[in-house]
Design a protein around this motif. Structure first.
Motif, short mmCIF file in Angstrom:
data_model
loop_
_atom_site.label_atom_id
_atom_site.label_comp_id
_atom_site.label_asym_id
_atom_site.label_seq_id
_atom_site.Cartn_x
_atom_site.Cartn_y
_atom_site.Cartn_z
N GLU A 1 22.75 -73.02 20.03
CA GLU A 1 21.62 -73.60 20.73
C GLU A 1 21.65 -73.26 22.22
O GLU A 1 20.62 -72.93 22.82
N ARG A 2 22.84 -73.29 22.82
CA ARG A 2 22.96 -72.89 24.24
C ARG A 2 22.61 -71.42 24.41
O ARG A 2 21.93 -71.03 25.37
N GLN B 1 20.61 -69.57 22.58
CA GLN B 1 19.17 -69.35 22.46
C GLN B 1 18.42 -69.86 23.68
O GLN B 1 17.44 -69.24 24.12
N ARG B 2 18.87 -70.98 24.26
CA ARG B 2 18.24 -71.48 25.48
C ARG B 2 18.36 -70.46 26.61
O ARG B 2 17.42 -70.24 27.38
N ASP C 1 15.98 -67.51 25.84
CA ASP C 1 14.58 -67.89 26.11
C ASP C 1 14.30 -67.97 27.61
O ASP C 1 13.25 -67.53 28.09
N THR C 2 15.25 -68.54 28.35
CA THR C 2 15.09 -68.65 29.80
C THR C 2 15.10 -67.28 30.44
O THR C 2 14.30 -67.00 31.35
N GLU D 1 18.08 -73.59 34.78
CA GLU D 1 16.85 -73.76 34.01
C GLU D 1 17.11 -73.87 32.51
O GLU D 1 16.34 -74.50 31.79
N ALA D 2 18.20 -73.25 32.04
CA ALA D 2 18.56 -73.37 30.62
C ALA D 2 19.39 -74.61 30.35
O ALA D 2 19.69 -74.92 29.19
N LYS D 3 19.79 -75.31 31.43
CA LYS D 3 20.64 -76.50 31.32
C LYS D 3 21.95 -76.16 30.59
O LYS D 3 22.37 -76.85 29.64
#
Length: 238
Positions: free
Chosen positions: A40-41, A43-44, A47-48, A69-71
């Protein structure tokens, strides 16, 4: 804390090289496994990166902004990708895999005649890329001039797409619709030409619509395929 005691490292003090070598935690957290959280990290961040690299450019996007921005912490960033270029390579690989899938899907369309499949496939390719211009900006513009490694990946992707087109043209030749010859260089020219047309579209102040650009490319390919009937049969060793 005494002077002899060591401080626990923070994200800002962690060495990316040693961090990347540490085994990932396997304990579940809030119902999600460690591998699921890592995916999940990852992919974030992808995407970012797609949004930031497309909107402000790869060279102007620092790792700190990507993480914020992706946290995602810097420690996790380096564990996943090792460097900003590592993230770009992974993003480009994902974009090319999606693009190839769209091309293969169109080439295998059973409802179309064989000589109609290439224009349909290229239309699917162009529309897939340009309907979300972030994909095209990263895949066509932002990967250029990054490094020798990135250029090798870009050339490999061009050859990968060209191989699909060459295989299609060989099928046309096998059923007598084209002269028997090696279409490798022709296929690279087709992919390179489409890539350059998309680059021009992305940078033009008043570009034509995606529909118009797609139609022009389809017409060009139709003329190319039909014009190939006049070529001599010649096998070229490449």
């Amino acid at each position: 804390m005494s002077k002899q005691q060591k401080r626990m490292p923070t994200d800002s003090t962690i060495d990316p090289k040693t961090t990347a070598q540490r085994p990932a935690a396997t304990r579940a957290y809030r119902g999600a496994s460690a591998s699921a959280r890592e995916a999940e990290r990852r992919q974030r961040l992808l995407d970012t990166a797609l949004t930031l690299f497309a909107n402000q450019g790869y060279a102007r996007t620092p790792i700190e902004q990507l993480c914020a921005e992706a946290k995602v912490t810097a420690r996790h960033f380096y564990q996943l990708f090792g460097s900003r270029e590592g993230l770009l390579k992974s993003l480009y690989g994902q974009l090319m895999a999606d693009l190839k899938a769209a091309l293969l899907s169109a080439l295998s369309a059973t409802q179309a005649e064989l000589n109609e499949q290439l224009p349909l496939a290229v239309r699917a390719l162009v529309e897939h890329y340009l309907n979300d211009t972030r994909r095209a900006r990263v895949g066509v513009l932002e990967v250029v001039g990054v490094s020798a490694d990135m250029e090798r990946l870009r050339r490999a992707a061009i050859h990968d797409m060209a191989n699909l087109i060459a295989l299609y043209m060989a099928q046309l030749a096998a059923q007598g619709d084209l002269p028997a010859r090696n279409y490798h260089l022709t296929s690279i020219a087709i992919v390179g030409g489409i890539n350059e047309l998309m680059a021009d579209w992305l940078t033009a102040s008043e570009p034509p619509s995606v529909a118009v650009l797609t139609l022009e490319i389809s017409d060009f390919l139709t003329a190319l395929v039909h014009g190939s009937h006049h070529l001599p049969q010649r096998e070229i060793a490449l």
